[in-house]
Write a protein that holds these residues in place. Structure first.
Motif, mmCIF file in Angstrom:
data_model
loop_
_atom_site.group_PDB
_atom_site.id
_atom_site.type_symbol
_atom_site.label_atom_id
_atom_site.label_comp_id
_atom_site.label_asym_id
_atom_site.label_seq_id
_atom_site.Cartn_x
_atom_site.Cartn_y
_atom_site.Cartn_z
ATOM 1 N N VAL A 73 -28.453 -13.713 0.772
ATOM 2 C CA VAL A 73 -27.361 -13.401 -0.129
ATOM 3 C C VAL A 73 -26.266 -14.448 0.035
ATOM 4 N N GLN A 74 -25.823 -15.002 -1.079
ATOM 5 C CA GLN A 74 -24.820 -16.053 -1.047
ATOM 6 C C GLN A 74 -23.569 -15.578 -0.305
ATOM 7 N N ASP A 75 -23.140 -16.375 0.678
ATOM 8 C CA ASP A 75 -21.940 -16.098 1.484
ATOM 9 C C ASP A 75 -21.997 -14.755 2.192
ATOM 10 N N ALA A 76 -23.183 -14.255 2.486
ATOM 11 C CA ALA A 76 -23.277 -12.934 3.115
ATOM 12 C C ALA A 76 -24.520 -12.841 3.995
ATOM 13 N N GLU A 77 -25.277 -11.781 3.829
ATOM 14 C CA GLU A 77 -26.346 -11.413 4.739
ATOM 15 C C GLU A 77 -27.677 -12.088 4.436
ATOM 16 N N SER A 92 -21.626 -9.687 9.235
ATOM 17 C CA SER A 92 -20.561 -10.605 9.643
ATOM 18 C C SER A 92 -20.244 -10.474 11.132
ATOM 19 N N ASP A 93 -20.503 -9.317 11.715
ATOM 20 C CA ASP A 93 -20.217 -9.111 13.140
ATOM 21 C C ASP A 93 -21.473 -8.976 13.988
ATOM 22 N N GLY A 94 -22.642 -9.340 13.457
ATOM 23 C CA GLY A 94 -23.881 -9.246 14.229
ATOM 24 C C GLY A 94 -25.083 -8.999 13.351
#
Length: 132
Positions: A73-77, A92-94
């Protein structure tokens, strides 16, 4: 006869190739794409990396039944699937997993900068070891 150049008018018709005929790109034919009658291939045999990207959306790898296998996913997971079901995803945190984590006997889950915490099973006993 080989197609050796496409001018600024581009191609006005599809390019149809038979099985095992290849599209080769790069001065040394570094990138090859072809279908062998059973499977399709994209092969990078040059120097450097092979990049697959989408400049305006997500990247999806799917199976023959059009089920999700990997989604970036663009700019994400990044999500890994099993049988179209989310199993592992970065956050974002793991990261988060759904279901069970499996390992063989004597394989250790190590946590901490110096592997201060180990969790494992040796086939007979389970261990939780803290070395700090």
């Amino acid at each position: 006869m080989a197609l050796t150049k496409v001018d600024d008018r581009g191609l006005n018709t599809p390019v149809d190739l038979q099985d095992n005929e290849q599209i080769r790109l790069g001065t040394g034919n570094d990138l090859t794409m072809f279908h062998n009658g059973n499977h399709s291939f994209i092969q990078d045999e040059g120097t450097g990396n092979l990049y697959i990207s989408s400049m305006s959306g997500n990247v999806h790898l799917r199976t023959s039944s059009n089920q999700q296998a990997v989604t970036c996913v663009q700019d994400a997971e990044v999500v890994l699937y099993h049988n179209n079901s989310r199993k592992f995803e970065t956050k974002s945190d793991g990261a988060r997993f759904t279901g069970h984590l499996y390992s063989n006997d004597n394989e250790k889950l190590r946590l901490g900068t110096g592997h201060d915490l180990e969790i494992y099973h040796d086939g007979s006993n389970s261990y939780l070891q803290n070395s700090t």
